[in-house]
Design an enzyme around this catalytic site. Structure first.
Site, short mmCIF file in Angstrom:
data_model
loop_
_atom_site.label_atom_id
_atom_site.label_comp_id
_atom_site.label_asym_id
_atom_site.label_seq_id
_atom_site.Cartn_x
_atom_site.Cartn_y
_atom_site.Cartn_z
N ASP A 41 0.83 -1.20 0.00
CA ASP A 41 0.00 0.00 0.00
C ASP A 41 0.87 1.25 0.00
OD1 ASP A 41 -2.81 0.91 0.29
OD2 ASP A 41 -2.07 1.83 2.13
N HIS B 75 -10.14 -1.51 -6.18
CA HIS B 75 -11.12 -1.19 -5.14
C HIS B 75 -11.21 0.30 -4.84
CE1 HIS B 75 -7.29 -1.32 -3.18
NE2 HIS B 75 -7.80 -0.73 -2.12
N ASP B 76 -10.39 1.10 -5.50
CA ASP B 76 -10.42 2.55 -5.26
C ASP B 76 -11.04 3.33 -6.42
OD1 ASP B 76 -9.04 2.32 -2.84
OD2 ASP B 76 -7.08 2.50 -3.80
O1 TEU Z 1 -4.80 3.92 -1.75
C1 TEU Z 1 -3.89 4.97 -1.84
C2 TEU Z 1 -4.44 6.20 -2.37
O2 TEU Z 1 -3.74 7.18 -2.44
C3 TEU Z 1 -5.83 6.15 -2.80
O3 TEU Z 1 -6.55 6.75 -1.81
C4 TEU Z 1 -6.02 6.79 -4.11
O4 TEU Z 1 -5.55 8.10 -4.15
C5 TEU Z 1 -7.46 6.81 -4.45
O5 TEU Z 1 -8.19 5.89 -3.71
C6 TEU Z 1 -7.59 6.50 -5.91
O6 TEU Z 1 -8.88 6.69 -6.27
C7 TEU Z 1 -4.49 2.91 -0.85
C8 TEU Z 1 -5.59 1.89 -0.84
O7 TEU Z 1 -5.70 1.28 -2.10
C9 TEU Z 1 -6.86 2.54 -0.38
O8 TEU Z 1 -7.94 1.66 -0.41
C10 TEU Z 1 -6.63 3.03 1.04
O9 TEU Z 1 -7.75 3.74 1.48
C11 TEU Z 1 -5.41 3.93 1.13
O10 TEU Z 1 -4.27 3.40 0.46
C12 TEU Z 1 -4.98 4.10 2.56
O11 TEU Z 1 -4.41 2.93 3.05
#
Ligand code: TEU
Ligand code: CA
Length: 550
Positions: free
Chosen positions: A212, A341-342
């Protein structure tokens, strides 16, 4: 049972197709509405039973399954070496590892080095006093003389990246939620403890990790202010108001990467894939050099595009991205994903004119045709869509997309039953449209699922596709055409038409035949030209001919 690869191959991940599971949403084995590890075990045959009836993936990555208050759905870890009771326990995870390995499937966990939960014992201890044992495991700073924040950094989820702790009179840093304090990787004790977390899981048989926000673990030593982002526009996520010069991809972060790699190398086949953000020149640094290697794989999210502006489905843009990455040294194995998932799911993301589903079919052949280690996000293979979720049922704390990230995290749809084959209870998030499910697509040769299965198994059988080199071919506007060649075997050309018009692609030398296409109507004419229906992609194959020039 054979899954195709030589099990002991050191660089097994170069050929592998990965499948990304969001465990809360894959399969619920006990009716509490939350997917769990036993549920994944129950569904492994769907992923790969050694036959072409299954999807055929070689490896799985699970987003976090650790004990956590679930403020950020597991990315707030309160114990790095255990399992959240919602998902099972260590014994269930051991059984999952064994069940995967029986089928020749590798298992990656999610490693969250940048921050833990505020409930983690380390942070709980740090809160006790300024001289607590774990105080300097986190970033604490005095208020500025005017009482103001230590620097101008913005949390990725919005608001300041600092929260004041009254009892000890200092601010602590959190790049995400206040409940996710950043760990101080400049403290060697943190590094040692976090390296031991890797060893704990590798010793249990896990095959590696997705890491991550790898690029955040080391920041500017003085936590200097970030400069304003001249490209910021109203409507973009708040954190993009600043350039992340001092908080992301800071030059010495690569030493932390190399340290992680050294731990992985204590276990000969362990792999890591970094969640990293930046252009190819930055990604290159995460791969390291042959003398000082970094992570074996690093995500290239450019085919998804930035948070604020999804990449338009445009052959020229796609071609530029792929060609730019191909300039990197050969050991930098590309690693593309079209979903995660983001980010909003591709079928919906590219659907402004109603043709998102068509584009997603072509995207399947692009993803699996590229020289890359492809990652497929659960449900992508059945064309799951963004699910509109009533405001009062939204759970994700991050809201930089219209409705946060929940619409891309809804339960896997196994069949059309009320519980979608996912649960016998009430699902933690609402389901998508009932028609989009595995059962409905399994026996239908025209379905998205059938396309993914065929593409994955075809790729496995074609050395040119899983191991061939890459060469972009000149082509007309609206098309992106490239060749994958494997010496002494075959060549495969992958052609993508992003236009709403039919296109004809000239193929070099002749002797080509159709291998797979995303749409009916794709055809090779006279072995030398390929007709592509609107928005279609196709793979064509040629036996290796002696003496054909480069
Ligand atoms: O995501 C990292 C991150 O920077 C994301 O928030 C990204 O900018 C955004 O979601 C893209 O649309 C990681 C994980 O994948 C995310 O699920 C976590 O919330 C985040 O780190 C914190 O651990
Ligand atoms: Ca459950």
């Amino acid at each position: 049972m054979s899954t195709g690869w030589n099990e002991s191959e050191h660089e097994w991940w170069r050929k592998a197709v990965f499948y990304h599971i969001y465990p809360r949403s894959f399969h619920d084995s006990n009716g509490d509405g939350i997917g769990d590890l036993q549920g994944i075990i129950d569904r492994l045959d769907y992923l790969n039973d050694g036959t072409e009836r299954s999807l055929g993936v070689d490896a799985i990555w699970l987003t976090p399954t650790y004990p956590s208050p679930m403020k950020d759905f597991g990315y707030d870890v309160s114990d790095y070496c255990n399992v959240h009771p919602d998902f099972g326990d260590l014994e269930t995870l051991d059984r999952l590892i064994a069940a995967c390995h029986e089928r020749g499937i590798r298992l990656l966990l999610d490693y969250v080095p940048n921050h833990c939960s505020d409930r983690h014992p380390w942070f709980q201890d740090a809160l006790r006093s300024r001289d607590a044992t774990h105080r300097d495991w986190f970033y604490w700073r005095d208020p500025k003389p005017d009482g103001y924040l230590p620097n101008n950094w913005i949390s990725v989820f919005g608001g300041p990246a600092w929260t004041f702790h009254d009892a000890t009179g200092q601010y602590y840093l959190h790049s995400f939620l206040p409940e996710q304090p950043d760990l101080n990787w400049r403290n060697p004790k943190v590094v040692a403890a976090m390296h031991d977390v890797l060893r704990f899981w590798l010793a249990r048989g896990v095959d590696g990790f997705r890491i991550d926000v790898m690029g955040m673990v080391l920041k500017h030593p003085d936590l200097r202010d970030n400069p304003p982002n001249p490209d910021y526009e109203i409507g973009m996520p708040e954190y993009t108001r600043l350039r992340a010069d001092n908080s992301l991809n800071y030059p010495d972060v690569y030493s932390a990467v190399a340290g992680i790699r050294r731990v992985l190398d204590e276990y000969s086949e362990a792999v890591a894939v970094g969640e990293v953000f930046g252009p190819p020149s930055i990604l290159a640094k995460y791969y390291g050099t042959l003398d000082s290697p970094g992570l074996q794989l690093n995500f290239n999210f450019q085919l998804i595009g930035p948070d604020s502006k999804p990449l338009p489905w445009d052959a020229e843009r796609i071609g530029e991205i792929v060609r730019a990455f191909d300039e990197l040294p050969a050991h930098a194995q590309p690693c593309y994903a079209l979903n995660n998932h983001d980010r909003p799911r591709i079928v919906s993301r590219l659907n402004s004119d109603g043709f998102g589903g068509e584009r997603a079919r072509a995207a399947c052949l692009l993803l699996l045709g590229l020289r890359s280690t492809p990652f497929i996000y659960y449900g992508e293979e059945i064309g799951m869509v963004e699910v509109s979720i009533p405001e009062d049922q939204l759970q994700d704390p991050a809201r930089f997309h219209h409705r946060g990230r929940d619409p891309a995290r809804t339960p896997m749809q196994w069949d059309a039953n009320p519980g979608r084959g996912f649960t016998s209870g009430t699902p933690w998030l609402p389901f998508g449209p009932e028609g989009i499910n595995v059962a409905a697509q399994s026996e239908d040769p025209g379905s998205m699922l059938s396309l993914y299965r065929r593409a994955i198994w075809t790729r496995k059988a074609e050395a040119a596709l899983h191991s061939g080199d890459f060469r972009a071919l000149p082509s007309d506007t609206g098309t992106f055409v490239f060749e994958r060649r494997y010496p002494a075997a075959s060549s495969v050309i992958c052609a993508l038409n992003t236009d709403l018009e039919e296109r004809e692609v000239q193929l070099p030398d002749g002797g080509w035949s159709l291998l797979l296409s995303s749409h009916d109507g794709a055809a090779v004419q006279g072995g030398a030209s390929l007709v592509l229906p609107p928005l279609a992609a196709a793979w064509v194959r040629q036996e290796r001919q002696e003496g054909r020039g480069v």
